[in-house]
Design a protein around this motif. Structure first.
Motif, PDB file in Angstrom:
ATOM      1  N   MET A 150      -6.382   6.647  -3.320  1.00 23.01           N
ATOM      2  CA  MET A 150      -5.143   6.270  -2.627  1.00 23.01           C
ATOM      3  C   MET A 150      -4.813   4.800  -2.870  1.00 23.01           C
ATOM      4  O   MET A 150      -3.661   4.446  -3.125  1.00 23.01           O
ATOM      5  CB  MET A 150      -5.273   6.570  -1.136  1.00 23.01           C
ATOM      6  N   GLU A 151      -5.806   3.949  -2.802  1.00 21.60           N
ATOM      7  CA  GLU A 151      -5.635   2.525  -3.051  1.00 21.60           C
ATOM      8  C   GLU A 151      -5.049   2.305  -4.455  1.00 21.60           C
ATOM      9  O   GLU A 151      -4.090   1.536  -4.630  1.00 21.60           O
ATOM     10  CB  GLU A 151      -7.001   1.864  -2.927  1.00 21.60           C
ATOM     11  N   SER A 152      -5.581   3.001  -5.429  1.00 21.93           N
ATOM     12  CA  SER A 152      -5.104   2.890  -6.808  1.00 21.93           C
ATOM     13  C   SER A 152      -3.656   3.363  -6.932  1.00 21.93           C
ATOM     14  O   SER A 152      -2.821   2.679  -7.536  1.00 21.93           O
ATOM     15  CB  SER A 152      -6.008   3.702  -7.728  1.00 21.93           C
ATOM     16  N   GLN A 153      -3.360   4.524  -6.350  1.00 22.25           N
ATOM     17  CA  GLN A 153      -2.004   5.054  -6.439  1.00 22.25           C
ATOM     18  C   GLN A 153      -0.980   4.180  -5.721  1.00 22.25           C
ATOM     19  O   GLN A 153       0.192   4.150  -6.099  1.00 22.25           O
ATOM     20  CB  GLN A 153      -1.947   6.478  -5.883  1.00 22.25           C
ATOM     21  N   MET A 154      -1.418   3.473  -4.690  1.00 26.75           N
ATOM     22  CA  MET A 154      -0.509   2.601  -3.944  1.00 26.75           C
ATOM     23  C   MET A 154      -0.375   1.217  -4.581  1.00 26.75           C
ATOM     24  O   MET A 154       0.393   0.387  -4.114  1.00 26.75           O
ATOM     25  CB  MET A 154      -0.986   2.473  -2.491  1.00 26.75           C
ATOM     26  N   GLY A 155      -1.143   0.976  -5.651  1.00 23.90           N
ATOM     27  CA  GLY A 155      -1.064  -0.314  -6.331  1.00 23.90           C
ATOM     28  C   GLY A 155      -1.728  -1.451  -5.582  1.00 23.90           C
ATOM     29  O   GLY A 155      -1.381  -2.614  -5.785  1.00 23.90           O
ATOM     30  N   LEU A 156      -2.690  -1.128  -4.740  1.00 21.67           N
ATOM     31  CA  LEU A 156      -3.393  -2.152  -3.965  1.00 21.67           C
ATOM     32  C   LEU A 156      -4.638  -2.622  -4.711  1.00 21.67           C
ATOM     33  O   LEU A 156      -5.373  -1.804  -5.265  1.00 21.67           O
ATOM     34  CB  LEU A 156      -3.828  -1.586  -2.617  1.00 21.67           C
ATOM     35  N   PRO A 157      -4.898  -3.910  -4.704  1.00 22.15           N
ATOM     36  CA  PRO A 157      -6.137  -4.380  -5.322  1.00 22.15           C
ATOM     37  C   PRO A 157      -7.335  -3.986  -4.463  1.00 22.15           C
ATOM     38  O   PRO A 157      -7.236  -3.920  -3.238  1.00 22.15           O
ATOM     39  CB  PRO A 157      -5.963  -5.900  -5.352  1.00 22.15           C
ATOM     40  N   SER A 158      -8.435  -3.729  -5.108  1.00 24.63           N
ATOM     41  CA  SER A 158      -9.657  -3.420  -4.379  1.00 24.63           C
ATOM     42  C   SER A 158     -10.162  -4.683  -3.693  1.00 24.63           C
ATOM     43  O   SER A 158     -10.013  -5.790  -4.221  1.00 24.63           O
ATOM     44  CB  SER A 158     -10.727  -2.905  -5.349  1.00 24.63           C
TER      45      SER A 158
END
Length: 188
Positions: free
Chosen positions: A57-65
Motif C-alpha cells: 500500500m505504501e508503494s502504491q500510494m507513493g510514500l517513502p518507506s
C-alpha cells in the motif's frame, strides 16, 4: 481500551476543517549499527500478515518507506474499516522541531485477487493544539505499545476495523497492529 480509542480519536481530530486536494492519479527485533528494527514475525519466522500489505500500500500510494529511520520523528497510523471501505492514513511528522500532519483517504479495490490502492484525497492537517496531540501520544504510550500478538487473549476476527501503527526516528523503526480492536475488552 482507551489507548485504541485514542488512536481513532487522533484520526478524527485530524480529519476536520482542512484544505483538501483530490488526486487524479515470534517477534524479532534486529539491531543494525545501533538502529533498532522491530517488525513482528509469526511462529514460522515470516513477517506478520499486515507487514507485506502495508509495504504494498505504501508503494502504491507513493510514500517513502520509513523503515530505515527518519531524521526526527514520524508516526503513521493506518486505519482500516470494512464497514465503509473508506480507509485513512494519518502521518504525523516532527522535522526540524516543527510538527505537521497529513491525512490520506483511500480505498482498496480488488480485481482478480490483486489489490489496488486508490487515494481519494490528501489533507494537510493542523489540530487546534499540537501540544495536546503530543501529550496524548505520550500519555497513552502510543510509541511503545505492544503488537496485538503479545497481548494475552487478544481476540481476532475477519473484516473488522483495524489499526496499524508505524513509528520511526533516527534510532529505530517499529510497526505494530491491532485488528478488530473494537471487540476487545477494557482489560487490554
Amino acid at each position: 481500551m482507551r489507548k485504541y480509542f485514542c488512536i481513532v480519536l487522533l484520526i478524527l481530530i485530524f480529519s476536520c476543517g482542512n484544505e483538501e486536494r483530490h488526486l487524479d492519479q515470534i517477534n524479532k527485533t534486529e539491531i543494525k549499527d545501533a538502529f533498532v528494527v522491530d517488525i513482528p514475525k509469526d511462529s514460522t519466522g515470516k513477517y506478520e500478515f499486515y507487514y507485506p500489505i502495508k509495504k504494498d500500500m505504501e508503494s502504491q500510494m507513493g510514500l517513502p518507506s520509513i523503515e530505515t529511520g527518519f531524521d526526527s520523528l514520524q508516526l503513521r497510523v493506518w486505519y482500516s474499516t470494512r464497514k465503509t471501505y473508506k480507509d485513512r492514513l494519518l502521518v504525523i511528522i516532527n522535522k526540524n522541531k516543527k510538527w505537521s500532519g497529513r491525512l490520506y483517504s483511500y480505498k482498496e479495490d480488488y480485481n482478480k485477487n490483486k489489490r489496488s490502492v486508490i487515494v481519494e484525497s490528501i489533507k494537510d492537517v493542523a489540530p487546534r493544539s499540537w501540544e495536546d496531540i503530543i501529550n496524548s501520544i505520550s500519555n497513552f504510550s502510543i510509541l511503545s505499545l505492544p503488537d496485538s500478538k503479545k497481548i494475552l487473549d487478544y481476540g481476532y476476527c475477519l473484516d473488522a476495523e483495524g489499526v496499524t501503527i508505524e513509528v520511526a526516528d533516527s534510532k529505530m523503526y517499529r510497526i505494530y497492529n491491532y485488528p478488530c480492536f473494537e471487540f476487545q475488552n477494557d482489560s487490554i
